[in-house]
Design a protein around this motif. Structure first.
Motif: not given
Length: 472
Positions: A284-285, A291-298, A310-313, A440-443
Motif C-alpha cells: 500500500g497504500p 482506508g477500509r482497513v484503517l477504519d476497522i483497525l481504528k 514508495g510510488e504509492n506513498v 491493496v487487495i479488496y477482499n
C-alpha cells in the motif's frame, strides 16, 4: 485490574474452609427455623418474602423453577429469606488474575433435569474442575457456591462486584423440547464497554477443541442478570443439552467433564495470557482498500504494521499521514515493486530502498528502520544478490521481517472466506505470529473483521525494531 490476594495461598484456603463451615452452620440454623415455620404456618422469620431467582434462559431452555419450589422450601404461609453471603474483599497482587466461577442454580433451584440428571449438580462438578485447573495456573479463584446451596442471582452479582474480580464465568446446562438438539452455547452481553465478547469467543473456541462439541451459538444478546450486571467482563456457557440422551451421557462422565473444564480453563488462560500476532500489510497504500482497513483497525483500537511502496506513498500521501496519526508502524517494502529492476544487483536494490525511505521521511519525518523484501527474503529473483543485500542493509542499521503466517491474498484471487481460512490455518497455534496480508487487495479489507474475530487468542501488536524478527 484487581488481582489476587496478598497473603499466601495456604492461608487463603484455610480462610475459605472456615467461611464455608460458617455458611454450613448458618444454613443448619435457618433450616431449623424453617422447619418450625412450616409446622406453625404462622411465624414470619423476616420482613422479606422468599423469592427464588433463576437466571433468564435462552428460548431452548424450558425448565423454570416454579411456585412448587417455594412451597417445598417454606410452606405456603411462611415467609423466609435465605442467608446472603458477604462479598470477599481482596487485596491486589500484581500479575495474579481473579476469576469468579459461578456454578448456576443450586439448592431448591435445580435448573433443568432429565432422567435424574440435574443441571445444578453437573454445573458444580464442572466448576470445581475449572477451579482446580485455574489454581494450578496460579490464578486466584472465587466460587459463587461450593455446595448444593441456593444463591439469588442478585446476591451472586453483589458478591462478584464486591470482590473486585477480573472476570465472571457462569456454567450451565441446556434443555429443549426437541431432544435432537445438541451442542454448546456461550452467551454474553454485547457492546457495553467490557471485554465480554473476547472472553466468550475464547471459551467457546477452546471448549470445542478439547471436547469436540458442536459450537451451536455464540450470542451477544444475553439478557441474564449475572452477565448484564457484573462490573467485570462476563459470559455464560451452556455446556450441552441434558435433553439430548447422548450429550447427557457425556456430561455426567468424569472424562467429559474434565475435557469441558480444560477447555473453559484454557479459554480463561488465553484471555489473560494471549499469544502475540504482528499483523502486517504490504504493497500500500491505496485510498479505498487501505482506508477500509484503517477504519476497522481504528474501531477495534488495533495497531499494525504497513510495509509501504514508495510510488504509492507519493500517490496517496494523505493515507500515509493517517497511518502515522493513528499509531501504526511504517516499514519500507520497496519503491517500484518491479522485481527484475529491484533485484538486478545489490546496488539496484539499495537505490530502490533509499528512494522509498527518503519519500517516507520527507512526508512523515520518520527514519524507518524495518523493511520487507518484495517477495520475501528468499524468492526466485534475488538468489544471486540476497546475501550481499542483507549484509549491506544490516550494516546500515536496517532490520528485515519475513512472515510465518499468511492470508495468501496476493498469490491468487480468493474469496473472503478462503482468505480467513488461510489466515487461521497458517497460524498453526504459534505463540508468536507475523501475519502477511495486503491492504491493496479488496477482499482482504472485506474479510478483516471476521478474521480478527476468528483469532481471539492473539493480542495484535505493531512491529518495532526491538522485536526479534521472523526471517526465512
Amino acid at each position: 485490574m484487581y488481582e489476587g490476594e496478598s497473603f499466601s495461598r495456604q492461608m487463603y484456603r484455610q480462610e475459605k474452609i472456615r467461611k464455608a463451615k460458617k455458611r454450613k452452620k448458618i444454613g443448619r440454623i435457618f433450616a431449623g427455623f424453617l422447619s418450625v415455620a412450616v409446622l406453625t404456618a404462622s411465624i414470619v422469620l423476616t420482613d422479606r418474602l422468599l423469592t427464588v431467582n433463576v437466571l433468564a434462559a435462552p428460548e431452548s431452555k424450558t425448565e423454570q423453577i416454579g411456585a412448587e419450589a417455594v412451597g417445598a422450601l417454606a410452606g405456603e404461609s411462611a415467609s423466609v429469606n435465605l442467608p446472603v453471603f458477604e462479598p470477599e474483599i481482596i487485596e491486589e497482587e500484581p500479575g495474579v488474575p481473579v476469576v469468579i466461577i459461578d456454578p448456576g442454580h443450586g439448592g431448591a433451584d435445580e435448573g433443568c433435569a432429565r432422567d435424574g440428571v440435574r443441571e445444578k449438580d453437573v454445573n458444580l462438578a464442572i466448576a470445581k474442575l475449572v477451579q482446580g485447573k485455574l489454581e494450578m495456573f496460579g490464578y486466584r479463584t472465587l466460587m459463587i457456591r461450593e455446595e448444593d446451596d441456593y444463591i439469588a442471582k442478585e446476591d451472586r452479582v453483589i458478591y462478584a462486584n464486591g470482590s473486585k474480580a477480573d472476570i465472571y464465568v457462569s456454567i450451565h446446562q441446556n434443555a429443549s423440547e426437541d431432544t435432537s438438539v445438541s451442542g454448546m452455547e456461550v452467551w454474553y452481553k454485547g457492546e457495553d464497554g467490557r471485554d465480554n465478547k473476547r472472553l466468550a469467543q475464547l471459551i467457546q473456541q477452546q471448549v470445542v477443541q478439547t471436547t469436540g462439541a458442536a459450537a451451536r451459538e455464540l450470542r451477544g444478546d444475553a439478557d441474564f442478570h449475572v452477565t448484564g450486571e457484573t462490573a467485570m467482563p462476563a459470559c455464560l456457557i451452556e455446556t450441552g443439552f441434558l435433553s439430548n440422551a447422548a450429550e447427557r451421557e457425556n456430561l455426567i462422565t468424569e472424562e467429559y467433564q474434565e475435557k469441558m473444564a480444560e477447555g473453559i480453563a484454557q479459554g480463561i488462560r488465553l484471555y489473560f495470557e494471549p499469544k502475540t500476532m504482528y499483523l502486517t500489510f504490504d504493497d500500500g497504500p491505496s485510498v479505498e482498500n487501505t482506508g477500509r482497513v484503517l477504519d476497522i483497525l481504528k474501531e477495534r483500537d488495533i495497531k499494525v504494521t504497513f510495509f509501504l511502496v514508495g510510488e504509492n506513498v507519493r500517490k496517496h500521501p494523505e493515507i500515509v499521514k493517517r497511518i502515522v496519526e493513528e499509531g501504526h508502524t511504517i516499514g519500507i517494502h520497496c519503491d517500484s515493486h518491479d522485481y527484475k529492476t529491484v533485484y538486478a544487483s545489490a546496488d539496484s536494490y539499495i537505490q530502490d530502498f533509499e528512494t522509498a525511505h527518503q519519500t517516507v521521511f520527507e512526508l512523515t519525518g520518520i527514519d524507518v528502520k524495518i523493511f520487507r523484501f518484495p517477495g520475501g527474503s528468499i524468492n526466485d529473483f534475488n538468489a544471486g544478490v540476497r546475501e550481499e543485500i542483507i549484509k549491506e542493509m544490516t550494516k546500515r542499521g536496517y532490520i528485515y521481517f519475513d512472515w510465518n503466517a499468511s492470508l495468501e491474498d496476493a498469490v491468487r484471487e480468493s474469496s473472503p472466506e478462503q482468505l480467513i481460512a488461510n489466515g487461521v490455518e497458517t497460524t498453526m497455534g504459534r505463540k508468536k505470529v507475523v501475519m502477511l496480508a495486503h491492504d491493496v487487495i479488496y477482499n482482504t479489507g472485506i474479510c478483516l473483521e471476521e478474521l480478527l474475530d476468528r483469532l481471539p487468542e492473539y493480542e495484535i501488536k505493531p512491529l518495532t525494531d526491538g522485536v526479534e524478527p521472523i526471517q526465512f
